[in-house]
Design an enzyme around this catalytic site. Sequence first.
Site, PDB file in Angstrom:
ATOM      1  NE  ARG A 115      80.163 -22.745  16.135  1.00 55.30           N
ATOM      2  CZ  ARG A 115      79.094 -23.518  16.199  1.00 55.30           C
ATOM      3  NH1 ARG A 115      79.203 -24.797  15.872  1.00 55.30           N
ATOM      4  NH2 ARG A 115      77.948 -23.042  16.584  1.00 55.30           N
ATOM      5  CG  HIS A 136      80.404 -27.950  19.414  1.00 58.09           C
ATOM      6  ND1 HIS A 136      79.430 -28.106  20.365  1.00 58.09           N
ATOM      7  CD2 HIS A 136      79.806 -27.366  18.348  1.00 58.09           C
ATOM      8  CE1 HIS A 136      78.286 -27.615  19.897  1.00 58.09           C
ATOM      9  NE2 HIS A 136      78.480 -27.182  18.682  1.00 58.09           N
TER      10      HIS A 136
HETATM   11  C1  LIG Z   1      75.683 -28.701  22.932  1.00 60.46           C
HETATM   12  C2  LIG Z   1      75.489 -28.639  21.449  1.00 60.46           C
HETATM   13  C3  LIG Z   1      74.857 -27.552  20.865  1.00 60.46           C
HETATM   14  C4  LIG Z   1      74.667 -27.485  19.499  1.00 60.46           C
HETATM   15  N1  LIG Z   1      74.048 -26.400  18.956  1.00 60.46           N
HETATM   16  C5  LIG Z   1      73.848 -26.343  17.621  1.00 60.46           C
HETATM   17  C6  LIG Z   1      73.163 -25.232  17.045  1.00 60.46           C
HETATM   18  O1  LIG Z   1      72.744 -24.297  17.713  1.00 60.46           O
HETATM   19  N2  LIG Z   1      72.967 -25.231  15.696  1.00 60.46           N
HETATM   20  C7  LIG Z   1      73.387 -26.257  14.905  1.00 60.46           C
HETATM   21  O2  LIG Z   1      73.158 -26.219  13.707  1.00 60.46           O
HETATM   22  N3  LIG Z   1      74.024 -27.320  15.440  1.00 60.46           N
HETATM   23  C8  LIG Z   1      74.266 -27.402  16.771  1.00 60.46           C
HETATM   24  N4  LIG Z   1      74.921 -28.486  17.299  1.00 60.46           N
HETATM   25  C9  LIG Z   1      75.250 -29.632  16.443  1.00 60.46           C
HETATM   26  C10 LIG Z   1      74.002 -30.460  16.167  1.00 60.46           C
HETATM   27  O3  LIG Z   1      73.171 -30.459  17.308  1.00 60.46           O
HETATM   28  C11 LIG Z   1      74.293 -31.896  15.806  1.00 60.46           C
HETATM   29  O4  LIG Z   1      75.290 -31.961  14.864  1.00 60.46           O
HETATM   30  C12 LIG Z   1      73.067 -32.575  15.222  1.00 60.46           C
HETATM   31  O5  LIG Z   1      71.946 -32.371  16.040  1.00 60.46           O
HETATM   32  C13 LIG Z   1      73.278 -34.055  15.002  1.00 60.46           C
HETATM   33  O6  LIG Z   1      72.063 -34.637  14.611  1.00 60.46           O
HETATM   34  P1  LIG Z   1      72.002 -36.119  14.074  1.00 60.46           P
HETATM   35  O7  LIG Z   1      70.572 -36.371  13.736  1.00 60.46           O
HETATM   36  O8  LIG Z   1      73.002 -36.324  13.018  1.00 60.46           O
HETATM   37  O9  LIG Z   1      72.453 -37.040  15.304  1.00 60.46           O
HETATM   38  P2  LIG Z   1      71.975 -37.149  16.874  1.00 60.46           P
HETATM   39  O10 LIG Z   1      70.988 -36.111  17.222  1.00 60.46           O
HETATM   40  O11 LIG Z   1      73.216 -37.241  17.637  1.00 60.46           O
HETATM   41  O12 LIG Z   1      71.197 -38.499  16.899  1.00 60.46           O
HETATM   42  C14 LIG Z   1      71.821 -39.741  16.894  1.00 60.46           C
HETATM   43  C15 LIG Z   1      70.761 -40.806  16.999  1.00 60.46           C
HETATM   44  O13 LIG Z   1      71.341 -42.055  16.690  1.00 60.46           O
HETATM   45  C16 LIG Z   1      71.025 -43.010  17.667  1.00 60.46           C
HETATM   46  N5  LIG Z   1      72.152 -43.939  17.696  1.00 60.46           N
HETATM   47  C17 LIG Z   1      73.480 -43.663  17.678  1.00 60.46           C
HETATM   48  N6  LIG Z   1      74.195 -44.806  17.654  1.00 60.46           N
HETATM   49  C18 LIG Z   1      73.308 -45.804  17.642  1.00 60.46           C
HETATM   50  C19 LIG Z   1      73.442 -47.215  17.617  1.00 60.46           C
HETATM   51  N7  LIG Z   1      74.621 -47.824  17.566  1.00 60.46           N
HETATM   52  N8  LIG Z   1      72.308 -47.960  17.651  1.00 60.46           N
HETATM   53  C20 LIG Z   1      71.081 -47.368  17.699  1.00 60.46           C
HETATM   54  N9  LIG Z   1      70.918 -46.044  17.703  1.00 60.46           N
HETATM   55  C21 LIG Z   1      72.014 -45.278  17.673  1.00 60.46           C
HETATM   56  C22 LIG Z   1      70.755 -42.239  18.920  1.00 60.46           C
HETATM   57  O14 LIG Z   1      69.889 -42.964  19.764  1.00 60.46           O
HETATM   58  C23 LIG Z   1      70.115 -40.975  18.358  1.00 60.46           C
HETATM   59  O15 LIG Z   1      68.746 -41.208  18.168  1.00 60.46           O
HETATM   60  C24 LIG Z   1      75.128 -28.542  18.680  1.00 60.46           C
HETATM   61  C25 LIG Z   1      75.775 -29.635  19.253  1.00 60.46           C
HETATM   62  C26 LIG Z   1      76.004 -29.654  20.623  1.00 60.46           C
HETATM   63  C27 LIG Z   1      76.813 -30.777  21.179  1.00 60.46           C
END
Ligand SMILES: Cc1cc2nc3c(=O)[nH]c(=O)nc-3n(C[C@H](O)[C@H](O)[C@H](O)COP(=O)(O)OP(=O)(O)OC[C@H]3O[C@@H](n4cnc5c(N)ncnc54)[C@H](O)[C@@H]3O)c2cc1C
Lengths: 653, 258
Positions: free
Chosen positions: A332, A403
């Site tokens: 990327r 992203h």
């Molecule tokens: C459009 C898009 C497409 C993508 N496609 C891919 C892909 O194909 N393959 C890949 O590997 N990755 C992909 N990614 C990256 C990947 O989706 C993310 O990095 C990953 O899903 C993040 O997961 P996470 O569990 O760390 O956080 P998130 O899924 O962002 O979850 C955060 C959680 O924390 C909670 N939260 C946050 N702050 C607080 C707070 N202060 N108090 C209470 N709750 C809070 C929210 O409510 C949520 O439940 C993509 C990202 C984007 C933007």
Amino acid sequence: MATLNSNVPSGPIAQKWEQYKFNTKLINPANKRKYKIIVVGAGLAGSSAAATLAELGYEVHNFVFHDSPRRAHSVAAQGGINAAKNYQNDGDSVRRLFYDTIKGGDFRAREANVHRLAEVSVNIIDQCVAQGVPFAREYGGLLDNRSFGGAQVSRTFYARGQTGQQLLLGAYSALAKMIGAGAVKSYTHAEMLDLVVVDGHAKGIIVRNLQTGEITRHNADAVVLATGGYGNVYNLSTYARGSNATAIWRAYKRGACFGNPCYTQIHPTCIPVSGDYQSKLTLMSESLRNDGRVWVPKKKEDCKKRPQDIPEEDRDYYLERMYSAFGNLAPRDIASRAAKMVCDEGRGIGETGLGVYLDFADAIQRLGESKVRERYGNLFAMYHEITNEDAYRTPMRIYPAVHYTMGGLWVDYNLMSNLPGLFVLGEANFSDHGANRLGASALMQGLSDGYFVLPATISGYLASQNPGKRPKTDHESFKEAEENVQNITKKLLNNKGKRTPASFHKQLGKIMWEYCGMARNKAGLEKGIKEIAALREEYWKNVNVLGGAGEWNQQLENAGRIADFLELGELMCRDALHREESCGGHFREEYQYTKDDPEVQQGLVNPGDVKRRDDAFAYVAAWEYAGSVDKAPILNKEPLVYEEVHMSTRSYK
Amino acid sequence: MKVKLKVWRQKDRNSPGEFKTYESPALNENMSFLEMLDVVNEELANKGEEPIAFDHDCREGICGTCSCVINGKPHGPHRGVATCQTYMRSFKDGDTIVVEPFRAKAFPIIKDLVVDRKALDRIQFAGGFISVRTGSAPDANSIPVPKENADLAMDAAQCIQCGACVAACKNASAMLFVAAKVSHLGLLPQGQPERYKRVKAMVAQMDAEGFGACTVTGSCEAVCPKEISLDFIARMNRDYAVALLKGDPKPISGGGAG
Ligand SMILES: Cc1cc2nc3c(=O)[nH]c(=O)nc-3n(C[C@H](O)[C@H](O)[C@H](O)COP(=O)(O)OP(=O)(O)OC[C@H]3O[C@@H](n4cnc5c(N)ncnc54)[C@H](O)[C@@H]3O)c2cc1C
Ligand code: FES
């Protein structure tokens, strides 16, 4: 200074994790339920962690600001998830996934963590399939794979264009079972606004109920943050509008170090910006580069012509030309920078000139329209809704957009921050992707952290804490943290200035994109730091937040998050300024290959490719809060030692 | 272009609400419907009036958060898209657009256009899962799944839990939602052991939450942003009938010789 110890176990890399699990302290089943663990977030990382910890018998409390755990931003991931299953028999292995990830991260990730991630990747797919995740299959009924950038094997598992939603629904269903069984207490519309630290250990959080405005205190034996990435500091990004940095930023201000804040990923294939009203940028999945060819006109004067009127010989398929081994599947950071380069040369397309074509004509001819529709139908439909253009007939217009953030809170091998008792998972931590993340590896990391790593590592910490002895919520530290939250709210509501919070966010986003975006330099970063500090000062003088504290108030929620972005943005610029090298997504214009470099002459890299300085910068920059935003943060360094993979020039030619 | 908005404003769950009319500033037809609301809100805020509360997050039709009834139709004029994927080019200069929340007894209004849809989660907590403890799964390719079944399960699994089906139904029934969930898991080999227990538990919770009965008008399918098929309701009804016939499994006493 903070003490940073990566706590990587000794021994050969392929045996570290097994050996670690054998050596780690276990907690007997009867004692497990005496430990209470707070998990903030229910994306892939948070829900998999909360469900698994509850299965093990711990008392788990899960908090999300969303109305449901299933809405976490993970839901939006499109393309896929990597795993070293080698179901295609194309030469994949744990070792190769490990190597690709280290190289993809431009030798700025911790080897032992990455190897563990590659090992665990195979278990993730098993787990998801057993939960009923409907991955794409071949006619024989076995799982299908596709290719993603930075890899020459097909190791990406996918579920149409909505892999994220399907994986999240899997993790959410595991969580739902535990909530239904009373083993997890789920708090929704509940935003964590501060971390409570007692005697140097993370022991609780302060939460605002978004429906009622009520502020509550929650204690625990350990706190897990899985709160996602901070790319919305740029305002315009592919993130959901609600994604924010508040949880990790407030933890930073309580003493957790922030690792590599300047490492951001700019994704090459997004729909270009169309106007100032725009609220978000839409990603067109990287999987499209399996079959789409990226090009711009060779001649500037052709840029305003219709693409079908530009003959083949006048097109520059620049990725295929510059990176022949990987072509359109170059990683990327490289694909984004190449797009910027051709647009800077005046060869960009579309109204703004900030765009390149992603063309499916060849694929349609080779495979037939119906096959292309089967593979990417929903992405083409999404593109059509937004642009009103039919990508089956005319090439897509795309441009890079913010992203993902590789930076995040610093964690050791246990995923524990330098604040004992604070664990950080998923995109919120800094750990596995170095200076550039490969496609389909974030979903893998989130689920690896939540299903397999944390449940094994947290017992080591808990074993050192007396069961049933966690501090009560009337402890002075809880009182102080709650007051801190109340004060921020009061300050925002009583300010009564003239500008909306959103207008500041927009302005901050422009500064960040300009000075800390795809290309950075010393003068620009210095300017950015000054402008952000000035904007922050104006914010606290002139922001206007309507409504009250004791009600549903979206402006107030946003105002708090923007206040944090205004501080984080400055730290990102400081980190980018201090890192006087280019690596992965961090491109300092001063440090790039030129035609005089031997690496260019040997054909390893192109002029304009990033130039690392391993002698001076082979470390993780872990920034420590100095007690006030006006004081310069303290830089701690974790040296990166490469024992398995030789640090070399990253070549995709 | 410019439009006139007739928007439902309601302070909180217990206050009465009313329609208020606003003139939009100049708009661009490439704006999304939600970007139009952003622009209107910035203008309101600059005048010191409280912005219109509306729910949204991903703004690309996958998180299921956005939830407006636009001119009487949940998610607006087009088939197969969510509110956030509706663009101003679907309206004409000078149009009056009526914007309301998703209305249903089981979805209390939180403020203005924002409703509380936790009832849908509680249906999931009751049985929307396959029980598989982390770490206990066999190799992913050990159970081949015929592509047709996998594809059909995927069709059902696309549901984004937005609740438009409930908002469109004159009985405020959640049948399409529950049917999608039940069918997704019930179509896969992994979902068989709990298949009948699951459907019974989820339907019981659906009834307990106060969703209405299904009279198969098809209005749900017509507004579903993921175009989930009514056929899944028929499939669920069959599973439910079998589940009733089977009755509750008899408890078997545990223990053993050990
Ligand atoms: C459009 C898009 C497409 C993508 N496609 C891919 C892909 O194909 N393959 C890949 O590997 N990755 C992909 N990614 C990256 C990947 O989706 C993310 O990095 C990953 O899903 C993040 O997961 P996470 O569990 O760390 O956080 P998130 O899924 O962002 O979850 C955060 C959680 O924390 C909670 N939260 C946050 N702050 C607080 C707070 N202060 N108090 C209470 N709750 C809070 C929210 O409510 C949520 O439940 C993509 C990202 C984007 C933007
Ligand atoms: S905002 Fe996510 S579906 Fe509309």
